[in-house]
Design an enzyme around this catalytic site. Structure first.
Site, PDB file in Angstrom:
ATOM      1  N   ASP A 181       0.850  -1.195   0.000  1.00 58.19           N
ATOM      2  CA  ASP A 181       0.000   0.000   0.000  1.00 58.19           C
ATOM      3  C   ASP A 181       0.884   1.243   0.000  1.00 58.19           C
ATOM      4  OD1 ASP A 181      -2.324   1.834   0.879  1.00 58.19           O
ATOM      5  OD2 ASP A 181      -3.268  -0.134   0.905  1.00 58.19           O
ATOM      6  N   HIS A 220      -3.440   5.950   3.790  1.00 58.09           N
ATOM      7  CA  HIS A 220      -4.244   4.814   3.354  1.00 58.09           C
ATOM      8  C   HIS A 220      -3.688   3.509   3.903  1.00 58.09           C
ATOM      9  CE1 HIS A 220      -5.949   1.910   0.388  1.00 58.09           C
ATOM     10  NE2 HIS A 220      -6.978   2.737   0.394  1.00 58.09           N
ATOM     11  N   SER A 394     -11.474  -0.950  -0.201  1.00 54.35           N
ATOM     12  CA  SER A 394     -10.142  -0.927   0.409  1.00 54.35           C
ATOM     13  C   SER A 394     -10.188  -1.400   1.851  1.00 54.35           C
ATOM     14  CB  SER A 394      -9.575   0.491   0.398  1.00 54.35           C
ATOM     15  OG  SER A 394      -8.824   0.736  -0.747  1.00 54.35           O
TER      16      SER A 394
END
Length: 451
Positions: A181, A220, A394
């Site tokens: 990520d 994220h 996600s």
């Protein structure tokens, strides 16, 4: 911040707002995507709020011994046998009445230890007695003391049943889960479980620290990692699926740039291989390319290596476009995860197609105190410890990655076995049987981790 202090909460919307192939700023205009680019499945539009710490719920450790209450038995009578007759039968057999449940037709009886066998034999032979069984203890399910846990509907018994799963296993730190990520930022609820070593394909070094988006500090990768294994039962923040340091070890690969929300598929492929070579049993990919597009050969080869050669399980987000499943979730050896709301329905934004395997909570909106979104950890330049409200596939994918880590810790291993077990134990929530929206259904953690 301490356990009883106020904790900032930032809300992150469901659809992608940071284009992988163009645009800048917090909420850029949508731009065309291609399989040459990778996007984050989260929106950068935010609103900020705060809430007081929620009073922690007590945690109760289950005893290792039997759940039978010594000397106590449940004596069942058929309908039509009245209370006085039930009590008389119990006392004539040599037991005493502890309590009654007339609606159930049962008497709870205490049997004296010295003559337990004889009294039980008389009870079972008594006229009108349907059966006699041990009285068993019931316990409050394992509840972490993290202040935000009461708000985490996504982990509850009405969704994926994490409290019941935690009664079976809270995982093992020997199980490594890779998060490919944007890296992991210095958040106290996540950093403790993160990498022993890491890889950064953005800066080209071995320190996959995520600085977060420059405007709001959202990370994220930190958010995704927190769903898998935020430090749990530590009296702060949120709970993770795998109970934190006791249940998982995160392997961190930074293959996406927080500042732009994009990366190269070749870097993701390199990260998959790198993580598999370092013993990652599960590889989480909360990222994707163009909906329905074929994956680059380099990704196909990386997944084949991780699954076929190293025996890892690769999990990916289906995508947030309401269209066909994105790459790499559309690969046959990848477990593709759709997103559900708090009512256990697949969200309108979740991609769909024959490649979808299972569904997990991804959230659909915000509501008061994130009542419709997924609470995640992410840093902020304003305060040192923040929790955001996020929506998207996600955040559905790491629920499944965390559950798989618990399965492996409990002896359920092998990509094919795990995929089959997830399908067999899922809750059918859309069309009967497998469907293109939810796959085999909503993941049920307690059933999945049971050998």
């Amino acid at each position: 911040m301490g356990t009883n202090s106020r904790t900032a909460v930032v809300f992150v919307a469901a659809a992608l707002a940071i284009s992988a192939c163009g645009g800048s700023g917090a909420v850029p205009s949508p731009a065309p995507r291609s399989v040459a680019c990778i996007d984050l499945a989260a929106d950068a539009s935010v609103r900020q709020g705060a809430r007081s710490a929620v009073r922690p719920l007590p945690m109760r450790q289950l005893p290792a011994g039997p759940a039978e209450i010594p000397g106590e038995y449940v004596v069942k009578f058929p309908a039509g046998v009245h209370g006085s007759a039930r009590r008389l039968a119990v006392t004539l057999a040599g037991a005493s009445v502890v309590t009654e449940h007339p609606a159930l037709g049962v008497v709870v009886a205490r049997v004296p230890a010295p003559s337990e066998a004889e009294v039980l034999a008389r009870l079972r032979a008594a006229a009108g007695v349907a059966y006699v069984e041990h009285s068993l203890r019931a316990y409050v399910l394992r509840t972490p003391n993290d202040p935000r846990f009461p708000d985490q509907w996504n982990l509850g018994m009405a969704t994926i049943c994490m409290p019941a799963a935690w009664e079976i296993t809270t995982g093992s730190p020997a199980v490594k889960v890779a998060v490919v990520d944007t890296g992991i930022a210095a958040h106290p609820d996540v950093l403790a479980i993160s990498y022993e070593d890491g890889k950064d394909y953005i800066d080209g070094d071995d320190d996959p620290a995520d600085p977060g988006y420059p405007d709001d500090g959202f990370s994220h990768g930190t958010a995704v990692g927190s769903v898998i294994g935020a430090e749990t039962d530590n009296g702060r923040g949120m709970a993770g699926v795998t109970w934190g340091t006791l249940g998982v070890r995160l392997v961190i690969v930074r293959a996406l740039d927080s500042n732009t929300g994009e990366g190269r598929f070749v870097d993701v492929a390199a990260g998959i291989v790198w993580a598999a070579d370092r013993g990652a049993r599960v590889i989480n990919l909360s990222l994707g390319g163009a909906p329905g597009a074929d994956c680059p050969q380099v990704i196909r080869e990386a997944v084949d290596y991780a699954v076929g050669t190293k025996g890892a399980v690769v999990v990916a987000a289906a995508g947030n476009d309401g269209k066909a499943v994105s790459c790499p979730a559309n690969l046959p050896d990848v477990i593709a995860v759709a997103a559900t709301d708090r009512n256990n329905r697949v969200t309108s934004y979740s991609n769909r197609g024959p490649q979808v395997d299972v569904a997990a909570p991804g959230g659909d909106g915000f509501g008061s105190d994130c009542s419709h979104g997924i609470i995640v950890a992410s840093p902020s330049k304003l305060v040192t410890e923040t929790y955001w409200c996020a929506n998207g596939t996600s955040f559905a994918a790491p629920h499944v990655s965390g559950v798989i880590a618990l399965m492996i810790a409990n002896g359920i291993t092998g990509p094919d076995t795990i995929r089959r077990k997830l399908a067999q134990t899922a809750l059918d929530i859309e069309e009967p049987g497998r469907d293109d929206k939810s796959g085999w259904g909503l993941v049920q953690a307690d059933r999945a981790v049971t050998p």
